[in-house]
Motif scaffolding. Structure first.
Motif, PDB file in Angstrom:
ATOM      1  N   PHE A  85       0.957  -1.106   0.050  1.00 38.09           N
ATOM      2  CA  PHE A  85       0.085   0.091   0.021  1.00 38.09           C
ATOM      3  C   PHE A  85       0.998   1.238   0.019  1.00 38.09           C
ATOM      4  CE2 PHE A  85      -2.808  -3.415   1.364  1.00 38.09           C
ATOM      5  CZ  PHE A  85      -3.962  -3.045   0.840  1.00 38.09           C
ATOM      6  N   GLN A  86       0.595   2.050  -0.950  1.00 34.76           N
ATOM      7  CA  GLN A  86       1.735   3.000  -1.341  1.00 34.76           C
ATOM      8  C   GLN A  86       1.467   4.437  -0.434  1.00 34.76           C
ATOM      9  OE1 GLN A  86       1.970   3.871  -5.337  1.00 34.76           O
ATOM     10  NE2 GLN A  86       3.671   1.956  -5.599  1.00 34.76           N
ATOM     11  N   CYS A  87       2.576   5.075  -0.126  1.00 31.40           N
ATOM     12  CA  CYS A  87       2.517   6.394   0.317  1.00 31.40           C
ATOM     13  C   CYS A  87       2.155   7.573  -0.794  1.00 31.40           C
ATOM     14  CB  CYS A  87       3.298   7.129   1.071  1.00 31.40           C
ATOM     15  SG  CYS A  87       3.672   5.806   2.543  1.00 31.40           S
ATOM     16  N   GLY A  88       1.432   8.559  -0.474  1.00 33.75           N
ATOM     17  CA  GLY A  88       1.251   9.637  -1.462  1.00 33.75           C
ATOM     18  C   GLY A  88       0.058   9.212  -2.179  1.00 33.75           C
ATOM     19  N   LYS A 194       7.322   9.688  16.645  1.00 34.78           N
ATOM     20  CA  LYS A 194       6.896   8.799  15.622  1.00 34.78           C
ATOM     21  C   LYS A 194       5.736   9.411  14.694  1.00 34.78           C
ATOM     22  CE  LYS A 194       6.828   4.501  16.200  1.00 34.78           C
ATOM     23  NZ  LYS A 194       6.582   3.135  16.732  1.00 34.78           N
ATOM     24  N   LYS A 195       5.839   9.741  13.503  1.00 36.52           N
ATOM     25  CA  LYS A 195       4.880  10.402  12.733  1.00 36.52           C
ATOM     26  C   LYS A 195       3.823   9.476  12.106  1.00 36.52           C
ATOM     27  CE  LYS A 195       6.275  13.654  10.069  1.00 36.52           C
ATOM     28  NZ  LYS A 195       6.977  14.286   9.040  1.00 36.52           N
ATOM     29  N   THR A 196       2.662   9.922  12.091  1.00 36.01           N
ATOM     30  CA  THR A 196       1.674   9.493  11.230  1.00 36.01           C
ATOM     31  C   THR A 196       1.879   9.089   9.862  1.00 36.01           C
ATOM     32  OG1 THR A 196       0.062  10.630  12.764  1.00 36.01           O
ATOM     33  CG2 THR A 196      -1.008   9.636  10.576  1.00 36.01           C
ATOM     34  N   ARG A 197       1.702   7.780   9.299  1.00 35.04           N
ATOM     35  CA  ARG A 197       1.988   7.447   7.877  1.00 35.04           C
ATOM     36  C   ARG A 197       0.924   6.588   7.149  1.00 35.04           C
ATOM     37  NH1 ARG A 197       7.482   7.547   6.683  1.00 35.04           N
ATOM     38  NH2 ARG A 197       6.233   7.725   4.454  1.00 35.04           N
ATOM     39  N   LEU A 198      -0.340   6.714   8.114  1.00 36.60           N
ATOM     40  CA  LEU A 198      -1.287   5.916   7.526  1.00 36.60           C
ATOM     41  C   LEU A 198      -2.711   6.489   8.216  1.00 36.60           C
ATOM     42  CD1 LEU A 198      -2.795   3.543   6.099  1.00 36.60           C
ATOM     43  CD2 LEU A 198      -2.574   2.380   8.345  1.00 36.60           C
ATOM     44  N   ALA A 228      -9.497  16.630   0.075  1.00 34.81           N
ATOM     45  CA  ALA A 228      -8.669  17.245   1.391  1.00 34.81           C
ATOM     46  C   ALA A 228      -7.699  15.763   1.836  1.00 34.81           C
ATOM     47  CB  ALA A 228      -9.638  17.351   2.483  1.00 34.81           C
ATOM     48  N   LEU A 229      -8.405  14.604   1.612  1.00 34.19           N
ATOM     49  CA  LEU A 229      -7.196  13.330   1.959  1.00 34.19           C
ATOM     50  C   LEU A 229      -6.144  13.411   0.954  1.00 34.19           C
ATOM     51  CD1 LEU A 229     -10.043  10.816   2.685  1.00 34.19           C
ATOM     52  CD2 LEU A 229      -8.550  11.803   4.398  1.00 34.19           C
ATOM     53  N   HIS A 230      -6.441  13.707  -0.322  1.00 33.30           N
ATOM     54  CA  HIS A 230      -5.337  13.431  -1.588  1.00 33.30           C
ATOM     55  C   HIS A 230      -4.347  14.468  -1.068  1.00 33.30           C
ATOM     56  CE1 HIS A 230      -4.005  14.420  -5.711  1.00 33.30           C
ATOM     57  NE2 HIS A 230      -3.577  12.954  -5.223  1.00 33.30           N
ATOM     58  N   LYS A 231      -4.741  15.619  -0.579  1.00 31.08           N
ATOM     59  CA  LYS A 231      -3.670  16.739  -0.173  1.00 31.08           C
ATOM     60  C   LYS A 231      -2.678  16.326   0.892  1.00 31.08           C
ATOM     61  CE  LYS A 231      -6.486  20.664  -2.140  1.00 31.08           C
ATOM     62  NZ  LYS A 231      -7.116  21.796  -1.848  1.00 31.08           N
ATOM     63  N   LEU A 232      -3.528  15.710   1.883  1.00 32.20           N
ATOM     64  CA  LEU A 232      -2.720  15.144   3.065  1.00 32.20           C
ATOM     65  C   LEU A 232      -2.032  14.197   2.588  1.00 32.20           C
ATOM     66  CD1 LEU A 232      -5.450  15.037   5.792  1.00 32.20           C
ATOM     67  CD2 LEU A 232      -3.954  16.684   5.647  1.00 32.20           C
ATOM     68  N   ALA A 233      -2.199  13.123   1.811  1.00 31.61           N
ATOM     69  CA  ALA A 233      -1.494  12.196   1.212  1.00 31.61           C
ATOM     70  C   ALA A 233      -0.165  12.699   0.593  1.00 31.61           C
ATOM     71  CB  ALA A 233      -2.052  11.360   0.379  1.00 31.61           C
ATOM     72  N   LEU A 234      -0.163  13.781  -0.306  1.00 35.21           N
ATOM     73  CA  LEU A 234       0.962  14.353  -0.841  1.00 35.21           C
ATOM     74  C   LEU A 234       1.777  15.055   0.120  1.00 35.21           C
ATOM     75  CD1 LEU A 234      -0.751  15.178  -4.303  1.00 35.21           C
ATOM     76  CD2 LEU A 234       0.827  13.550  -4.038  1.00 35.21           C
ATOM     77  N   LYS A 235       1.341  15.819   0.800  1.00 33.21           N
ATOM     78  CA  LYS A 235       2.084  16.850   1.688  1.00 33.21           C
ATOM     79  C   LYS A 235       2.703  16.206   2.758  1.00 33.21           C
ATOM     80  CE  LYS A 235       1.547  21.060   4.400  1.00 33.21           C
ATOM     81  NZ  LYS A 235       0.450  21.880   5.155  1.00 33.21           N
ATOM     82  N   HIS A 236       2.126  15.142   3.367  1.00 31.63           N
ATOM     83  CA  HIS A 236       2.832  14.538   4.484  1.00 31.63           C
ATOM     84  C   HIS A 236       3.333  13.155   4.130  1.00 31.63           C
ATOM     85  CE1 HIS A 236       1.488  17.588   7.359  1.00 31.63           C
ATOM     86  NE2 HIS A 236       0.185  17.490   6.639  1.00 31.63           N
ATOM     87  N   ASP A 237       3.292  12.704   2.725  1.00 27.93           N
ATOM     88  CA  ASP A 237       3.847  11.505   2.223  1.00 27.93           C
ATOM     89  C   ASP A 237       3.395  10.085   3.155  1.00 27.93           C
ATOM     90  OD1 ASP A 237       5.287   9.764   0.637  1.00 27.93           O
ATOM     91  OD2 ASP A 237       7.044   9.745   1.932  1.00 27.93           O
TER      92      ASP A 237
END
Length: 312
Positions: A85-88, A194-198, A228-237
């Protein structure tokens, strides 16, 4: 990379005259003050046009091939996705009730916490639960399954559960507010923590279908939330995974058919689409129906007490 003068918003006669004098790129033109005055060209306007943001196709390819991903201990499923499952990007899991969608999401919320050598990203998960599908007992089973699978892994159950932030909206207003708050939480995360990645949304369509009676208004909410979710995926990888309900729709000839809720309004934002089906009590199938890299294909997997596993 040099910017050709033919791309400027100038009269064609002016561009032709500039080329006759040997000016083919904006950068060369900006170095000649006399030429700028002769053709009455505004330096600041040219520089503004020169700085229009852009990306080379090579950069896009490198970004796509270097995306980080989350594995789930099911080699067939990971292969279908092109290594997890890919980031971004946003990945959609659609299917009828009890087709394994939530089980995959629960396992992802544990998997993301693992180190990279075990297929994780050493991160946290935000789980937006619109269906009351998060069960602590099931999560503990998955944690114990990972500890049995990886002999060198010692996941602490309480710590792992503490790394999953569950948000449960009770109305459409709650849902929209939570999406807005998630962005603020991510922006305030400490760099060395520890950052949010999912981000999991299980399910995206349930509150929209239940709370918005007018079908003509539903596309607005699908697009607003997914944008909004798409922007978060890109901005925060980070990886965004949504589940979606299967609903009855009607084609232009009046023939009913089954399809994921939201139709094209969801498909426009989703990078990868998968449909899951229950085959037997513990055996399930997933069909990849949209991917920029992989062909349409179906695979089977099983759900055991320890979590999702390949069919042996």
């Amino acid at each position: 990379m040099l910017r050709p003068i033919i791309t400027l918003d100038l009269p064609s006669t002016t561009i032709t005259d500039l080329q006759k004098k040997g000016f083919y790129y904006v950068e060369d033109l900006l170095k000649n003050e006399d030429c700028l005055k002769k053709f009455d060209l505004n330096r600041s306007m040219l520089e503004k046009q020169l700085n229009v943001p852009g990306t080379l196709a090579l950069d896009v390819w490198q970004r796509d091939t270097q995306r980080q991903s989350i594995l789930v201990c099911c080699s067939e499923l990971e292969a279908v996705l092109g290594n997890g499952f890919q980031c971004g990007v946003i990945t959609e899991l659609s299917g009828a009730p009890f087709s394994g969608k939530t089980q995959i999401c629960l396992q992802l919320s544990i998997s993301v916490q693992l180190n990279k050598c075990h297929g994780g990203l050493n991160g946290r998960a935000i789980y937006i639960d619109t269906r009351s599908g998060v069960f602590g007992v099931r999560l503990r089973d998955i944690i114990r399954g990972y500890n049995k699978l990886f002999k060198d892994l010692k996941l602490n159950e309480n710590e792992a559960l503490n790394n999953i932030h569950v948000l449960a909206p009770h109305s459409m207003e709650d849902f929209l507010q939570i999406i807005d708050c998630v962005g603020k939480v991510l922006a305030e995360e400490v760099q060395n923590d520890k950052k949010t990645r999912l981000i999991v949304v299980d399910s995206l369509s349930m509150p929209i279908l239940c709370c918005i009676d007018d079908p003509l208004k539903r596309p607005y909410y699908f697009s607003k939330i997914l944008s909004a979710l798409h922007k978060l995926a890109l901005k925060h990888d980070l990886a965004v995974v949504i589940t979606n309900e299967i609903v009855t729709q009607v084609d232009k000839d009046g023939t009913p058919y089954f399809a994921p809720a939201g139709g094209q309004h969801v498909a426009d934002y989703v990078h990868v689409k998968m449909e899951s089906t229950k085959l037997t009590d513990d055996k399930f199938a997933i069909r990849l129906v949209k991917s920029p890299m992989m062909p349409e294909i179906s695979i089977t997997f099983k759900i055991t007490q320890d979590g999702i596993r390949s069919v042996s």
